[in-house]
Structures are given as structure tokens and as C-alpha cells.
Design a protein around this motif. Sequence first.
Motif, PDB file in Angstrom:
ATOM      1  N   ASN A 133       0.921  -1.025   0.094  1.00  0.00           N
ATOM      2  CA  ASN A 133       0.257  -0.181  -0.011  1.00  0.00           C
ATOM      3  C   ASN A 133       0.917   1.216  -0.095  1.00  0.00           C
ATOM      4  N   SER A 135       0.894   4.339  -0.253  1.00  0.00           N
ATOM      5  CA  SER A 135      -0.134   5.697  -0.201  1.00  0.00           C
ATOM      6  C   SER A 135       0.618   6.606   0.443  1.00  0.00           C
ATOM      7  N   HIS A 384       0.679  -4.973 -10.069  1.00  0.00           N
ATOM      8  CA  HIS A 384      -0.810  -5.161 -10.310  1.00  0.00           C
ATOM      9  C   HIS A 384      -1.452  -4.811  -8.807  1.00  0.00           C
ATOM     10  N   HIS A 385      -0.859  -5.640  -7.826  1.00  0.00           N
ATOM     11  CA  HIS A 385      -1.479  -5.872  -6.560  1.00  0.00           C
ATOM     12  C   HIS A 385      -1.342  -4.539  -5.794  1.00  0.00           C
ATOM     13  N   SER A 386      -0.284  -3.767  -5.889  1.00  0.00           N
ATOM     14  CA  SER A 386       0.146  -2.411  -5.335  1.00  0.00           C
ATOM     15  C   SER A 386      -0.756  -1.349  -5.681  1.00  0.00           C
ATOM     16  N   GLY A 387      -1.370  -1.436  -6.981  1.00  0.00           N
ATOM     17  CA  GLY A 387      -2.082  -0.375  -7.403  1.00  0.00           C
ATOM     18  C   GLY A 387      -1.224   0.513  -8.360  1.00  0.00           C
ATOM     19  N   SER A 389       0.273  -0.339 -11.491  1.00  0.00           N
ATOM     20  CA  SER A 389       0.019  -0.308 -12.998  1.00  0.00           C
ATOM     21  C   SER A 389      -1.253   0.084 -12.989  1.00  0.00           C
ATOM     22  N   GLU A 390      -2.509  -0.143 -12.067  1.00  0.00           N
ATOM     23  CA  GLU A 390      -3.936   0.394 -12.177  1.00  0.00           C
ATOM     24  C   GLU A 390      -3.678   2.116 -12.431  1.00  0.00           C
ATOM     25  N   ALA A 391      -2.885   2.631 -11.903  1.00  0.00           N
ATOM     26  CA  ALA A 391      -2.643   4.197 -11.977  1.00  0.00           C
ATOM     27  C   ALA A 391      -2.345   4.328 -13.453  1.00  0.00           C
ATOM     28  N   ASP A 394      -5.217   4.457 -15.630  1.00  0.00           N
ATOM     29  CA  ASP A 394      -6.180   5.360 -15.277  1.00  0.00           C
ATOM     30  C   ASP A 394      -5.245   6.961 -15.933  1.00  0.00           C
ATOM     31  N   HIS A 398       1.942   6.606 -10.879  1.00  0.00           N
ATOM     32  CA  HIS A 398       1.886   6.553  -9.561  1.00  0.00           C
ATOM     33  C   HIS A 398       3.169   7.331  -8.684  1.00  0.00           C
TER      34      HIS A 398
END
Length: 748
Positions: A133, A135, A384-387, A389-391, A394, A398
Motif C-alpha cells: 500500500n 500511499s 498490479h496488486h500494489s495499484g 499499474s492501475e494508475a 487511469d 503513481h
Amino acid sequence: MTATLTYIRDWQKAILAEIIHLKKYGSTRYLMLNGRLLSKSDSYTYFFDTPSTIKVPTGSSIKIEWGSRKVEGRILSSEGNNVILALDENLGMDLSETYLLHDPWELLDQLYQRLEDMKESKRKRSRIKKLMNPSMPAKHPEDKIKTSTHELILRSKYNPVTYVWGPPGTGKTYTLARVAANKYFKGQSVLILAQSNQAIDVLMAEISAFAANKKKVPDGELLRYGSQIGPALSDHPSLTANYLLQKHHSNLAEKKDSLFEERRLLKYDLSRSFSKRDSDLLIDVEKKLSGILEKIRQKEIEFIKSASIIGSTLAKAAGDPAIYEKNFDLVILDEASMAYVPQAAFAASLGKRVIICGDFKQLPPIAAARQKMAEKWLREDIFHHSGVSEAVKDGYLHPHLFLLKEQRRMHPEISAFSNKHIYHSLVGDHPDVLAARSDIAACAPFPGKASVLLNAAGSGEYGIKDGNTNSRINLWNLLLSFQLIHESYIGGSRSIGYVTPYRAQAVLMEQLLGELYEKELTEADIIAATVHRFQGSEREVMIFDTADSFPHERAGMLLIGKESERLLNVAITRTKGKFIHICDLDFIQKHVYRNKTWRRLADHQLQNGQAVHPDKIGKWIKNQHARLQWMHARKMERVKEDIQSAQRKIVISLPEAEKLGEGWGKVFSLRHKSTKLILLAQNPIRAIQTDEVIPHRFPFPFILIDEQILWLGMPAETHKKAKPPYVAARLDSAVAGTYLTSQFNQRK
């Protein structure tokens, strides 16, 4: 937010599911011959000959399959063409033929234990929490950044976790090496981890070369830890534990080498003629060697304690307390997109700071178990699991993702597709890469072209499935690919790769090269492999054989499924100067949607004038190989000679037998009376007198003579979907002959 302990428990469930699957289904089988019982004390020691080298680490747990019996044991020695095993049960004095079964689950079990350790360590759990995470705000001072390398140095100094996105050819090794050296110069400890030995070797060599240019590095400060040392370290022998052992403890090194040589000679003698005296001597040598290796192990622990930068594989680190019980200032995990998430967590738990480097646009980790937790945690990467690549999906980077933006590997004609369609223009070309790769593009085949689509449409229906594995095979593409390798070699290329999504196709090419190109393989760097096996490598010339063609009614999932973009990205980006994509355009346009990456690649090459169509085959084939010739399929003089020379049998495949020309009956009547003629067709035909009819229909015509001479594409009139120019290939190959014979025998 998921609690860290919950993550750890879920990872253990995933690993346990994979272990159970591998124990039940995942064994690799190795044939062993001429087993002899050497001794029986606490266990039963056996000596076996092996047709090929068995690459299983010493000490690994194994099983022996002998008839209906299965016995557990472990590897005592595995080198050359024989092995020594310690078995739990007595199987008798002599065993003519047995199988060794090895499950790679032991490495996963070690990882499971490291996760268990993490449950008891608040410090390790805190590091994992930040990994999963990320963040927290980025704390590195952006106003002090001087270069991209300096930015990564600052990020790794001020932030506990830094993700590095390193697309192919963007200087990942260069950048990571300088970050590691910077920490070393400041007196900090660094651990370098990766999945493969090759990645560790390359990165450690780069660190050594850079550090040595800055100051004298004492022996032992940089240590490549492990036994599987590759050619990348040939110029840096002082990095290895073996070098340090010879320098500081030469007596141990000499004893080890002497015992290894004595064991090798005894095993050689035993493989030729078994004797009780030699078997007793071998057991004695093994005992002495075990004692020496334990002493060497203690010295290696001392080397680890003294080293400032250590390079090791993830598997080695997870199984060795000398590594996993240490605490490092910085851990660098390379090839992170290929690692399981729990492996990335293990890496992060070992250091105050961690750099996670990889490319989430390339192939993900591979797991076999079809279980919920395994599919979630072992088939997708940490990006992927840390978010992270999702950023990117979007539309933004990150805060803890550092992108290497400039590629220096591929000719711009090749990178144009991946830069735009895979990396969405976030990656560009270095200004010098065109000049650096133009010499490769200038070579044959297709001189002056760096990106080529070789269209096999209209050749016929060559798409089949291997009878053993169900993997797809395309013999026409295979021979076109061999010809391309040959043209490249004659044109001066000495770095050539052949990749395909399908294992059966890759294995057949590997065997064909071994048979037809034995000498050239010793003089050039030529490799045939699946795309999965090729990840992490590169070649000047790459041939990408997609194999899919008619009569398949849909494209394979490897080319159009969930991970197909990643697979195609790997296939393309392994190339430096010439990328040749072999495909059937008619098949793609009929069966592949426009939004699929494979279709986009074909359309891109078409639109940019990079397609070479079948009518040009006579122009690009300049050099006929002595054992592979291409000719017009209507010319029958040479095939007549081969039929007349047949000694044992001729097999003829006729997809549309009713279209066979009248002249073929006369041609086959010229064979020796003792030569058997076998027809592969649904029904007998009047035109030729056969000795046997096998009611199996291959989708393509061929004539196979004495399992050695293959005429592919003849008789041409019995083809389906074939268009002018009608081309046939004559191949002199026991490999191809044996393979085809095995396929139609399975279908009898």
C-alpha cells in the motif's frame, strides 16, 4: 485496507495450493537406465545412467517410478550422464529402466517458511505493508534531481519503496547498477535479487565494471552468491565465492576439485563396467566430498558477512539463512514482474529500502494450480496488486513509480509499434538508436527492412495440433523460419532468435536446428524457444512464428487471450535490428478482432508497407540449404527420383484425394516392388495402388519417403486453400520424418 497478516495468510494458502498441485500433477520425468545398488545403510544408494543430463540440484527430494512402485529419495550427485540417488526402499540389485520424478515444490516450501517468519517480525510486516500500500507521500526532493539515475538514487534514499518501470532497452541494468554502486560508495549494504541467474550475473557484472572505474574495489566486497554462474561474469571472476575460496583457502578448493575429478572418473568407469571395488570407492569419495563441502559452506558464510553488495536468486535467498537472516540498507528486486507477489514481499522484508524493478507490460508470473488464492496471488505481479499499474491505466504515473522513458535496443521501425500500442507513447527512442541498428537492418533477408511481416496466406492449410501435448504445430511456418535463419546466417548475422507461442513448435525447431545446423550453432548465437522462455534475452535478428493458420477455426488463446498483449510485447521487444513476423494474414483477418494486439501488429505492418507476400518467395530465398530446397510444386522430376530411390516405405497424405492428377499413379508405380506405399486419406483411390490406407486426413499434402525425405506441399492439386505460386519444400530430415510418423501412428 487489508491487514498485513491477512496478506501473509492468503499468500501461504496460495503457495500451499501450488505445492499440492505440483506434488500431484507437476512432476518432471527423467528416464534412467542400468540402475545398480551401490550400498545399503541408512538408505539405499543407487547409481543410474541417463540419456541426457538431469539438471536437479544436489539434495533435492525426488521419487523413483519403477513399474507400479514409487519410492522416495534424494539426489546425491547429478552431473554428466549419470546420477547417484539415496532411496528410502530397496528396489533390488539391478534396475533396467526407471523414471526419476522431480517436483519443484521444495523452493515454494522454503518461501512458505519465510512467510511464517514474517508473522513473528513486526519490522518485516511494516515493510510489507508499505510495499502493498504505497500511499505515503513521496519525500524525495524533486528540485535537486540532476539526471534520471540521480532521481532514482534520491527516491531510494528518501522513500521506503520505489517501483521502477523498465520497458525493454531503456537502460534498466545501467541505472540499477549505478544506484547500487552509489550506496556501496556510501558504506551501505545492498542485496540484488532476481528470478533468473542470468539477470543477477548481468547486473552484478555492470556494478563491478562501474565501481572499478571509480575506485579500487577489494576482493569480496562484491559477491555473486550461488553455484549457477553464467558467461556474463567471465570477465569478473573475483565476484564469485569460488574465486575467494581459491585465493584464501586454496587447500579446500584443491581438495574439492580433486574429489570432483575422482568422482567423475569413477562414475565414468561404473557406467562402462560395474564393479564392487569402484562402487565402494565412489561411496567413500561421496563421504569425503560431503565433509569438504560443509567446510566450504562455512567459508561462504564468512564471505557473505564481509560483502557489501550480494547478488543472489530469489530461490537461493529464501533457502539460505546466511541471506534471509541479514538486514540490508537497500534491496533491489529485478525481474519483479516475473516474481510471485509473496516473493516480492520476501525481498522487501530484508531491507530498510527496496527498489522493485520490472515491466508489467511483459509476461506475468506462471502458476499451475487452479485455485482461488493461487490465481489471485501467483498469476499477477506486484505492480498490479500494489495499484501501481492501475494508475497507469487511469492515465497517470503513481507517485512512487519511476519510469525509464528512452529505449536504446530496437531499430525505430520495430519500436514504433510497441512504443505506440503497448506503452501508449510514454516511451520514446534514443536519438542514436537508428544509427546503431541500421547495419543489422541492412543485412539479408529483406535488406534495408527492420520490421517485416512475412505473409504465409495461400500456402495451404498447415495448422495442426501435436498428438501428445495438444500444442499447435505448423510445418510450413517451421520451414519458412528455418530458411529465414539460414538467410540471416549467410547474410552475416550471428545473433538470431526464433520464438513462437507454442512449445511443440519451439521444440521441433530446436531439434531441426540441431540436425541441420550443428556446425553453425557452434559459430553463432542461435536459439529457438517459446516466448515465455525468451523473456529477458535479446538478439540482433528475431523471427516470430505465430504458427496459427487454417484449418483452425479460432486463434489460440496465447495470441488473443488475456495475457496476449504481454506475450506479443516480449516477442517484439527482444529484437535489436530485424524483426520478422510470420503469419497467415487471411487467417488473422477472418478470426482475430481489430482490437486484439496481434491484429493491430499485422495491420500496423501492412499500413507501413512492411508486408512481404507469398508471390515474393522466389525473390527473398537466395540461398538453398543442402537439405532444404524450395521449388515449384508442379515440377515432378526430383520427386520422381526420390520415389524411385525409396527403400522401405512411402507415405502420401492427400487432403482432397479425389483431385489427385492422373500422372501420380504412374510416378508411384516406379517404386521398388518391396517399397510399401501407405495412403493417408479417408478412402482408397483408383489413381494409385496402395499397400495400406490409414483413414486419417492431414489438412495438407505431403510425401514422406523412408521417414527421411519429406516433400511438403505435394501433390499440390490436393491442397485446400492453396493459391499460386504453388510452392513445395523438400526436406532431408530424420527429425521431421520421425515426428510426422509419430503423429499419424497416434491417429491409426
